[in-house]
Design an enzyme around this catalytic site. Structure first.
Site, PDB file in Angstrom:
ATOM      1  N   VAL A  40      52.933  54.884  48.872  1.00  0.00           N
ATOM      2  CA  VAL A  40      53.309  54.008  47.760  1.00  0.00           C
ATOM      3  C   VAL A  40      52.094  53.283  47.206  1.00  0.00           C
ATOM      4  O   VAL A  40      51.940  53.128  45.997  1.00  0.00           O
ATOM      5  CB  VAL A  40      54.386  52.991  48.217  1.00  0.00           C
ATOM      6  CG1 VAL A  40      54.575  51.900  47.174  1.00  0.00           C
ATOM      7  CG2 VAL A  40      55.719  53.700  48.457  1.00  0.00           C
ATOM      8  N   CYS A  41      51.193  52.856  48.083  1.00  0.00           N
ATOM      9  CA  CYS A  41      50.029  52.075  47.640  1.00  0.00           C
ATOM     10  C   CYS A  41      49.237  52.813  46.560  1.00  0.00           C
ATOM     11  O   CYS A  41      48.946  52.252  45.507  1.00  0.00           O
ATOM     12  CB  CYS A  41      49.136  51.767  48.835  1.00  0.00           C
ATOM     13  SG  CYS A  41      47.666  50.806  48.418  1.00  0.00           S
ATOM     14  N   HIS A 435      22.051  32.243  44.528  1.00  0.00           N
ATOM     15  CA  HIS A 435      22.331  31.401  43.356  1.00  0.00           C
ATOM     16  C   HIS A 435      21.917  32.154  42.089  1.00  0.00           C
ATOM     17  O   HIS A 435      20.890  32.829  42.074  1.00  0.00           O
ATOM     18  CB  HIS A 435      21.533  30.093  43.443  1.00  0.00           C
ATOM     19  CG  HIS A 435      21.704  29.218  42.239  1.00  0.00           C
ATOM     20  ND1 HIS A 435      22.820  28.443  42.055  1.00  0.00           N
ATOM     21  CD2 HIS A 435      20.895  29.014  41.167  1.00  0.00           C
ATOM     22  CE1 HIS A 435      22.691  27.785  40.900  1.00  0.00           C
ATOM     23  NE2 HIS A 435      21.524  28.116  40.346  1.00  0.00           N
TER      24      HIS A 435
END
Length: 459
Positions: A40-41, A435
């Site tokens: 199903v996934c 950063h």
């Protein structure tokens, strides 16, 4: 047919189990309805929904680009081409898994099977399969409560909604969980006027309310209406749609209705009565920490074996079951299983939530970092996120983490590793994060625990 290991179901739990068993040198056979593994996934769940959510994100990003001086004009949507692209993604992935199955020499019987006894299966066409070990990985299916069980093309579950057979002018989504919000987001971006009703007093009842509030504020701008504390009493088909009676009392007609109120395990019609395999009160197969059922040589993994019903839990259980069959003494005892809602913004959490800590009396302290103080968040024109950490005040171990904002599903992996490794909040704060990135919000939330976050004043 004879095999050492038979796996019933080829979803993320089943194919992972079969591939691991084959890698460990065990003769392995899969029984599944589809031509290739995926379950199903891949065929009707995780993958097609995320493909469509990607399309929805492109549309909303293009619309919001006007705020920073970029105007793409009004978008045109070719629904048929979009559906074809989504299908191509599914075919690439499932086809690739089919090649991996063949390369590993895992046999495949296409169809279904039932237990005749504890060592024999019979397929729908009458073949018998004898085995030394079996792994049940039959997954789950959408729940459709009695009052909502209306035979109509206008009433959908997630399966039909992902077919993308036209975009309704109006859509009612019953259920404010992750499936309803994800598919509601898709249809809203594609042009539907979406109304969501949820019988609880909050969206995403399993998540912390401060995180949900961030998501709710945004989706209320996308959807026509969100009605909490509301349930559907009755539905009937009329000439122009589905007439829905709601409580608190009101009636409204919608072109289509999507039912997304949960899923139930596929534990019926397996012939389990011919074995010692037992079910709990909710229909889940009872298992121990090694995924063994009451028949020690029969295992169960994934949605059919209990909560949380998540593909990544199934995969890890499947691999573990294969290892146990091979002789490992390993157990499935995770400290954290991440959950992600792939809306915009994404919402993710792992470990214990704040509301769970309060309900169970676990000593804890919460530290937060708002994304309005994140340079990377502002550069994305998205300052509405939040990162929070639940900490043991005595040991300072990280107990849980919640994130809401773009990319939350990727950020939660670091948090899950921290919990599994018994990291402290200092560990997170002292780890140098690149950063400018959204991952810095985890570091800053950790620093905020000590009142030393660089970019906020901690109270």
């Amino acid at each position: 047919m004879e095999t050492e290991v038979v796996v019933i179901g080829a979803g993320p739990g089943g194919y992972a189990a079969a591939f691991m068993a084959a890698d460990l040198g065990l003769k392995t056979l899969i029984v599944d309805k589809e031509e290739n593994p995926g379950g199903v996934c891949l065929y009707r769940g995780c993958i097609p929904s995320k493909a469509l959510l990607h399309a929805a994100k492109i549309l909303t990003d293009a619309e919001e680009a006007t705020e920073i001086g970029i105007d793409f004009g009004e978008a045109t949507i070719d629904v048929e081409k979009l559906a074809d692209w989504k299908t191509s993604v599914i075919k690439k992935l499932t086809g690739g898994l089919g090649q991996l199955r063949k390369a590993r020499k895992v046999e495949h019987v296409q169809g279904t099977a039932r237990f005749i006894d504890a060592n024999t299966l019979q397929t729908e066409d009458g073949q018998t399969i004898t085995f030394k070990h079996a792994i049940i990985a039959t997954g789950s299916r959408p729940i459709v409560p009695g009052p909502l069980a209306l035979e109509s093309d206008r009433v959908m579950t997630s399966r039909e909604a992902l077919e993308l057979d036209g975009i309704p002018e109006t859509l009612l989504v019953i259920g404010g969980g992750y499936i309803g919000l994800e598919l509601g987001t898709v249809y809203s971006a594609l042009g539907s006027s979406v109304t969501v009703v949820e019988m609880m007093d909050t969206l995403l009842p399993g998540a912390d309310k401060d995180l949900v509030r961030v998501l709710e504020k945004r989706v209320r701008q996308l959807f026509e209406e969100i009605s909490l504390g509301t349930r559907v009493v009755k539905m009937e088909e009329v000439s122009d749609g589905i007439k829905v009676t709601l409580d608190p009392e009101r009636e409204e007609v919608f072109e289509k209705v999507l039912i997304s109120v949960g899923r139930r395990p596929n534990s019926e019609n397996l012939g389990l009565e011919n074995t010692k395999v037992a079910l709990d009160d909710h229909g889940f197969i009872s298992i121990d920490s090694q995924c063994r059922t009451a028949e020690p040589h029969i295992f169960a993994v994934g949605d059919v074996s209990g909560q949380p019903m998540l593909a990544h839990r199934a995969t890890h259980q499947g691999r573990l079951a294969a290892e146990v069959i091979h002789g490992s003494k390993a157990e499935f005892r995770p400290h954290a299983i991440p959950a992600v809602v792939f809306t915009d913004p994404e919402l993710a959490w792992t470990g214990i939530t704040e509301q769970e800590a309060k309900a169970s009396g676990v000593a804890h302290k919460v530290t937060k970092f708002p994304w309005g103080a994140s340079g990377r968040s502002l550069s994305l024109n998205r300052s509405d996120g939040l990162t929070k950490i639940i900490v043991d005040p005595e040991t300072r171990r990280v107990l849980g983490v919640g994130v809401v904002g773009p990319g939350a599903g990727e950020l939660i992996a670091e948090a899950t590793l921290a919990i599994e490794m018994a990291a402290t909040v200092e560990d997170l704060g002292l780890t140098i994060h690149a950063h400018p990135t959204l991952s810095e919000t985890v570091m800053e939330a950790a620093d905020a625990f000590f009142g030393t976050s660089t970019h906020i004043i901690s109270k």
